[in-house]
Design an enzyme around this catalytic site. Structure first.
Site, PDB file in Angstrom:
ATOM      1  CD  GLU A  97      14.767   9.837  11.354  1.00  0.00           C
ATOM      2  OE1 GLU A  97      14.073  10.830  11.599  1.00  0.00           O
ATOM      3  OE2 GLU A  97      16.209  10.012  11.003  1.00  0.00           O
TER       4      GLU A  97
ATOM      5  CB  ALA B 166      -0.704  -0.210   1.281  1.00  0.00           C
ATOM      6  CG  LEU B 167       4.558   0.586  -1.587  1.00  0.00           C
ATOM      7  CD1 LEU B 167       5.228  -0.238  -3.261  1.00  0.00           C
ATOM      8  CD2 LEU B 167       4.834   0.494  -0.630  1.00  0.00           C
TER       9      LEU B 167
ATOM     10  CD  GLU C  49       5.862  10.630  -3.507  1.00  0.00           C
ATOM     11  OE1 GLU C  49       7.196  10.458  -3.069  1.00  0.00           O
ATOM     12  OE2 GLU C  49       5.860  10.271  -4.967  1.00  0.00           O
ATOM     13  N   GLY C  50       6.404   8.322   0.845  1.00  0.00           N
ATOM     14  CA  GLY C  50       7.325   7.705   2.468  1.00  0.00           C
ATOM     15  C   GLY C  50       7.894   6.756   2.226  1.00  0.00           C
ATOM     16  CG  HIS C  51       5.917   2.932   1.786  1.00  0.00           C
ATOM     17  ND1 HIS C  51       4.715   3.228   1.430  1.00  0.00           N
ATOM     18  CD2 HIS C  51       5.740   2.046   2.458  1.00  0.00           C
ATOM     19  CE1 HIS C  51       4.739   1.796   2.609  1.00  0.00           C
ATOM     20  NE2 HIS C  51       4.881   1.770   3.129  1.00  0.00           N
TER      21      HIS C  51
HETATM   22  P1  AMP Z   1       5.644  -0.304   6.007  1.00  0.00           P
HETATM   23  O1  AMP Z   1       4.482  -0.095   5.250  1.00  0.00           O
HETATM   24  O2  AMP Z   1       4.548   0.393   6.957  1.00  0.00           O
HETATM   25  O3  AMP Z   1       5.853  -1.033   7.416  1.00  0.00           O
HETATM   26  O4  AMP Z   1       6.911   0.956   6.254  1.00  0.00           O
HETATM   27  C1  AMP Z   1       7.638   0.106   5.839  1.00  0.00           C
HETATM   28  C2  AMP Z   1       9.264   1.348   5.427  1.00  0.00           C
HETATM   29  O5  AMP Z   1       8.615   2.853   5.024  1.00  0.00           O
HETATM   30  C3  AMP Z   1       8.974   1.965   7.168  1.00  0.00           C
HETATM   31  O6  AMP Z   1      10.369   1.242   6.915  1.00  0.00           O
HETATM   32  C4  AMP Z   1       8.174   2.866   6.975  1.00  0.00           C
HETATM   33  O7  AMP Z   1       9.442   3.499   8.828  1.00  0.00           O
HETATM   34  C5  AMP Z   1       8.781   3.827   6.179  1.00  0.00           C
HETATM   35  N1  AMP Z   1       7.574   4.588   6.159  1.00  0.00           N
HETATM   36  C6  AMP Z   1       6.469   4.575   5.855  1.00  0.00           C
HETATM   37  N2  AMP Z   1       6.017   5.772   6.199  1.00  0.00           N
HETATM   38  C7  AMP Z   1       6.863   6.512   6.405  1.00  0.00           C
HETATM   39  C8  AMP Z   1       6.448   8.019   6.301  1.00  0.00           C
HETATM   40  N3  AMP Z   1       4.993   8.420   5.915  1.00  0.00           N
HETATM   41  N4  AMP Z   1       8.134   8.772   6.461  1.00  0.00           N
HETATM   42  C9  AMP Z   1       9.075   7.589   5.856  1.00  0.00           C
HETATM   43  N5  AMP Z   1       9.368   6.919   5.845  1.00  0.00           N
HETATM   44  C10 AMP Z   1       7.808   6.072   6.267  1.00  0.00           C
END
Ligand code: AMP
Length: 292
Positions: A157, A40-41, A43-45
């Site tokens: 972070e 569910a990617l 912009e953060g990813h």
């Molecule tokens: P997730 O898919 O939620 O497990 O996240 C995968 C990676 O993306 C993890 O290292 C998260 O910390 C990072 N991540 C998720 N959301 C953000 C964001 N808004 N900004 C930076 N990194 C993020």
């Protein structure tokens, strides 16, 4: 979403295929970066993929909704799954390969090994609010690191405690990989991007950014000399006033050790986990005393 052939990224689902492709890159002398995700990617990813691409020749993105890091009453079944869009976004942000294993590939039949990081880094914040969560995270990340054997792996972070847990694990198990943190990517109004933001209704979304705004204000107040507890109490009152629900935690902690702090005498971070409706939001930000 229709994907043109030119825009397709290679997707592998088994460890054997993954290793075969990486072995080819290694034979060419290329370096490899890994960004683990649950898909569910957003912009953060994508900011992590871009950072990885600056640090390594090839970037592997894993997309795996890891059952062992969800508690029994959490959102494992509801968690959004959008592999086709994810592949497009991974490609757009410079990744070379998506690893999207099935649960049976990550946890083979008879699987009986867990990785359990213990001690003060896990005995607080999400470690208390979500029992077993970091055991699931450490287990799946150690598997991914051993499967890919990357030069560098990037973690956001946004999940600051997770980043600390993984650094601890990699040090303790002597896993030969560099762990890099990446800054939190936010919407223009301040809300930290998260796959779970999709659960928010329009009215919840309109207020959700106030979590960051009130944390930011508290950070400024603490830097300006306000007592830490008074600043945290103010945030808690604000959140209630703005319609947030249960607060799992709202704390100032040491940025390195995660020890709780009641006054700002070294670099710290403010951490919060709070519900907006049924959605659990987490956020954190640095609070660093100015050099005297
Ligand atoms: P997730 O898919 O939620 O497990 O996240 C995968 C990676 O993306 C993890 O290292 C998260 O910390 C990072 N991540 C998720 N959301 C953000 C964001 N808004 N900004 C930076 N990194 C993020």
């Amino acid at each position: 979403m229709g994907l043109s052939a030119a825009r397709k990224i290679e997707v592998v689902t088994t460890v054997a295929e993954l290793r075969a492709r990486i072995a080819e890159w290694r034979a060419e002398g290329l370096t490899v970066g890994l960004v683990p995700t649950m898909g569910a990617l957003h912009e953060g990813h994508m900011s992590l993929f871009r950072q990885a691409k600056m640090m390594a020749d090839k970037v592997v993105v894993s997309v795996f909704v890891n059952p062992t890091q969800f508690g029994p009453n959490e959102d494992f079944d509801a968690y959004p799954r959008k592999l086709e869009e994810d592949c497009f976004k991974a490609k757009m942000a410079g990744a070379s390969l998506v690893f999207a294993p099935a649960v049976e590939d990550m946890y083979p039949k008879g699987n009986a090994t867990l990785v359990d990081v213990t001690g003060p880094i896990v005995d607080c914040l999400c470690g208390l609010a979500r029992p077993g969560h970091f055991r699931g995270v450490a287990t799946v990340v150690s598997k991914l690191l051993l499967m890919v054997l990357p030069d560098v792996a990037i973690f956001g972070e946004k999940d600051y405690q997770q980043l600390m847990v993984i650094r601890r694990m990699v040090t303790d198990l002597a896993i030969p990989v560099r762990i890099e943190g990446a800054p939190i990517h936010r919407e223009v109004d301040g809300l930290a991007l998260s796959s779970r933001n999709a659960y928010l209704s329009d009215s919840e979304r309109a207020n959700a950014n106030r979590l960051y705004k009130s944390l930011w204000q508290a950070g400024q107040d603490i830097l300006g000399g306000k007592r830490v507890q008074d600043a945290l109490d103010w945030v808690a009152d604000e959140l209630v006033r703005l319609g947030f629900g249960r607060i799992d935690y709202l704390e100032l902690r040491d940025a390195e050790t995660l020890a709780e702090m009641d006054r700002l005498d070294r670099p710290a971070r403010l951490f919060a986990a709070v519900f907006m409706g049924k959605t659990r939001l987490i956020d954190n930000l640095p609070v660093e005393p100015r050099p005297q």
